[in-house]
Scaffold this active site. Structure first.
Site, mmCIF file in Angstrom:
data_model
loop_
_atom_site.group_PDB
_atom_site.id
_atom_site.type_symbol
_atom_site.label_atom_id
_atom_site.label_comp_id
_atom_site.label_asym_id
_atom_site.label_seq_id
_atom_site.Cartn_x
_atom_site.Cartn_y
_atom_site.Cartn_z
ATOM 1 N N ARG A 13 -48.919 20.203 37.226
ATOM 2 C CA ARG A 13 -47.975 20.765 36.254
ATOM 3 C C ARG A 13 -47.877 19.758 35.114
ATOM 4 O O ARG A 13 -47.596 18.582 35.355
ATOM 5 C CB ARG A 13 -46.607 21.031 36.882
ATOM 6 C CG ARG A 13 -46.605 22.155 37.914
ATOM 7 C CD ARG A 13 -45.190 22.589 38.272
ATOM 8 N NE ARG A 13 -44.561 23.300 37.168
ATOM 9 C CZ ARG A 13 -43.255 23.580 37.121
ATOM 10 N NH1 ARG A 13 -42.454 23.185 38.100
ATOM 11 N NH2 ARG A 13 -42.752 24.246 36.106
ATOM 12 N N ASN A 58 -36.976 20.972 28.606
ATOM 13 C CA ASN A 58 -36.327 21.419 29.837
ATOM 14 C C ASN A 58 -36.614 22.906 30.030
ATOM 15 O O ASN A 58 -37.240 23.542 29.182
ATOM 16 C CB ASN A 58 -34.815 21.155 29.777
ATOM 17 C CG ASN A 58 -34.147 21.278 31.135
ATOM 18 O OD1 ASN A 58 -34.618 20.710 32.124
ATOM 19 N ND2 ASN A 58 -33.063 22.016 31.212
ATOM 20 N N LYS A 59 -36.164 23.453 31.123
ATOM 21 C CA LYS A 59 -36.444 24.838 31.480
ATOM 22 C C LYS A 59 -36.142 25.783 30.320
ATOM 23 O O LYS A 59 -35.129 25.640 29.644
ATOM 24 C CB LYS A 59 -35.607 25.227 32.706
ATOM 25 C CG LYS A 59 -35.784 26.667 33.164
ATOM 26 C CD LYS A 59 -37.182 26.915 33.679
ATOM 27 C CE LYS A 59 -37.341 28.372 34.130
ATOM 28 N NZ LYS A 59 -38.694 28.660 34.587
ATOM 29 N N ASP A 91 -37.044 17.752 31.999
ATOM 30 C CA ASP A 91 -38.353 17.486 32.580
ATOM 31 C C ASP A 91 -39.082 16.374 31.838
ATOM 32 O O ASP A 91 -39.920 15.695 32.408
ATOM 33 C CB ASP A 91 -39.191 18.762 32.586
ATOM 34 C CG ASP A 91 -38.697 19.731 33.641
ATOM 35 O OD1 ASP A 91 -39.240 19.707 34.754
ATOM 36 O OD2 ASP A 91 -37.751 20.482 33.365
ATOM 37 N N ARG A 131 -40.136 21.268 43.099
ATOM 38 C CA ARG A 131 -40.022 21.409 41.655
ATOM 39 C C ARG A 131 -38.938 20.446 41.175
ATOM 40 O O ARG A 131 -38.311 19.753 41.959
ATOM 41 C CB ARG A 131 -39.654 22.855 41.289
ATOM 42 C CG ARG A 131 -38.653 23.485 42.227
ATOM 43 C CD ARG A 131 -37.869 24.595 41.634
ATOM 44 N NE ARG A 131 -37.006 24.144 40.563
ATOM 45 C CZ ARG A 131 -35.841 23.526 40.774
ATOM 46 N NH1 ARG A 131 -35.399 23.271 41.993
ATOM 47 N NH2 ARG A 131 -35.106 23.134 39.749
ATOM 48 N N GLY A 132 -38.725 20.407 39.867
ATOM 49 C CA GLY A 132 -37.782 19.466 39.275
ATOM 50 C C GLY A 132 -38.491 18.162 38.967
ATOM 51 O O GLY A 132 -39.383 17.728 39.700
ATOM 52 N N ALA A 133 -38.092 17.521 37.885
ATOM 53 C CA ALA A 133 -38.805 16.318 37.434
ATOM 54 C C ALA A 133 -38.852 15.239 38.518
ATOM 55 O O ALA A 133 -39.920 14.714 38.850
ATOM 56 C CB ALA A 133 -38.141 15.770 36.173
ATOM 57 N N GLN A 142 -34.047 30.223 39.230
ATOM 58 C CA GLN A 142 -33.652 29.025 39.974
ATOM 59 C C GLN A 142 -32.145 28.814 39.980
ATOM 60 O O GLN A 142 -31.600 28.263 40.929
ATOM 61 C CB GLN A 142 -34.353 27.778 39.411
ATOM 62 C CG GLN A 142 -35.848 27.729 39.673
ATOM 63 C CD GLN A 142 -36.642 28.202 38.478
ATOM 64 O OE1 GLN A 142 -36.240 29.153 37.790
ATOM 65 N NE2 GLN A 142 -37.770 27.560 38.209
#
Length: 355
Positions: free
Chosen positions: A89, A253-254, A235, A46-48, A194
């Protein structure tokens, strides 16, 4: 080890299985394209930036797993797999961008053997560049912090969200390299935690003083003067806000990032976004960005235990949109920018040349 890499012995992708943290540090081998897509959707990776590397390695994996016997059929099959990976995603731009980068390399080949070699080499270069640019980004961001500062962060934007080092947490690590003692307040980051499960693991491994808080306590911490800066990752960053935000840019972002940005603005706490150029989308507006909706059971259940009636309606967006007017600094591998942002400066910058 790196968060995601290529295992030469098994000829496939190997990644840290982030779904097992913090109780277990283990790896997962994605030996097929469906394995990789499931890993992306389950957030093993995960993560950009991490997703960008996954997309790049995914094309190399697809090139190795097809049994097509003609080059045209080979390209067609890999392209179909690449499309499936790129859309696994939707919000983070790095995933589709790096898939296309490696597919462009493949289209320049004239044989299956050449394509397999060049796609893997291109994926490895993308991964190496990610580490190098994040360290440059971290060094620029560290200039914004003073010795003794306490930084609030959200979700996880460290080594586990990239190939290595990190973006928002990379700023913390870089500050430590120049003898700035910086502590961290980490939001737990609902609903998948997270911040609690991953950020705290990273920071403790690096001996960074860390305090974990519920997301809803961030305002109180700022109100009481406990926070010197908020530093988050991204992201996707768009420079065109579309109908909702106008000419100002927007940071995706999240979920929860917007809340912290509003609170930081209210309490005069600098709000910093740390993101590489690969995360900046100069081609689309905020209207074009799809915010991923997560599984409703992530809220109806907590680690398999019922948390709400099973028939409860759920709205579970994975990301939110923070207008650039709430951002004090955008930090990239090329330096520190203060909004409003100059579109041409980002259109002219190419992270692969800079790397």
């Amino acid at each position: 080890m790196r968060t995601i890499d290529w295992d030469d012995d098994r000829d496939c992708i190997v990644m840290v299985d982030q779904t097992k943290l913090p109780s277990e540090y283990t790896t997962y081998h994605a030996e097929t394209v469906p394995d990789l897509i499931e890993s992306i959707q389950r957030l093993r990776i995960r993560g950009a930036s991490g997703l960008g590397a996954a997309g790049a390695y995914g094309v190399a994996l697809a090139a190795r797993r097809t049994d097509a016997d003609s080059f045209d059929a080979f390209v067609e099959t890999v392209a179909a797999d690449a499309d499936a990976i790129a859309t696994a995603r939707p919000t983070a731009v790095n995933l589709s961008r790096e898939v296309e980068t490696v597919m462009a390399e493949l289209r320049g080949c004239s044989s299956i053997h050449e394509a397999r070699e060049r796609t893997l080499a291109a994926a490895r270069e993308i991964a190496d560049n990610d580490v190098a640019r994040n360290k440059r980004l971290g060094a620029h961001g560290a200039e914004l912090l003073a010795d003794g500062d306490t930084v609030m962060t959200h979700c996880n934007a460290g080594a586990f969200a990239t190939v290595d080092w990190g973006t928002a947490l990379g700023v913390i690590y870089s500050a430590g390299e120049v003898d700035k003692d910086v502590s961290v307040i980490a939001n737990e980051t609902r609903p998948l935690n997270q911040g609690a499960r991953i950020t705290t693991v990273e920071l403790q491994e690096r001996d960074v003083e860390t305090t974990l808080i519920p997301d809803s306590a961030s305002g109180l911490c700022m109100q009481r003067g406990m926070v010197d800066a908020v530093v988050v990752g991204a992201d996707r960053v768009v420079l065109d806000g579309g109908e909702a935000f106008g000419e100002q840019g927007v940071v995706f972002n999240k979920i929860g990032t917007y809340n912290h940005a509003v609170l930081a603005d209210r309490h005069d706490v600098p709000f910093v976004v740390a993101a590489p150029h690969a995360t900046i989308d100069t081609e689309r507006s905020a209207d074009d960005v799809e915010i991923e909706q997560r599984d409703p059971d992530e809220l109806r259940e907590i680690y398999g235990v019922q948390n709400a009636p099973p028939e409860t309606d759920v709205y579970n967006p994975a990301f939110d949109a923070t207008p650039m007017e709430l951002v004090d600094y955008l930090v990239t591998e090329t330096g520190v920018y203060e909004p409003p942002l100059d579109r041409q400066a980002f259109e002219d910058a190419d992270e692969r040349v800079l790397a």
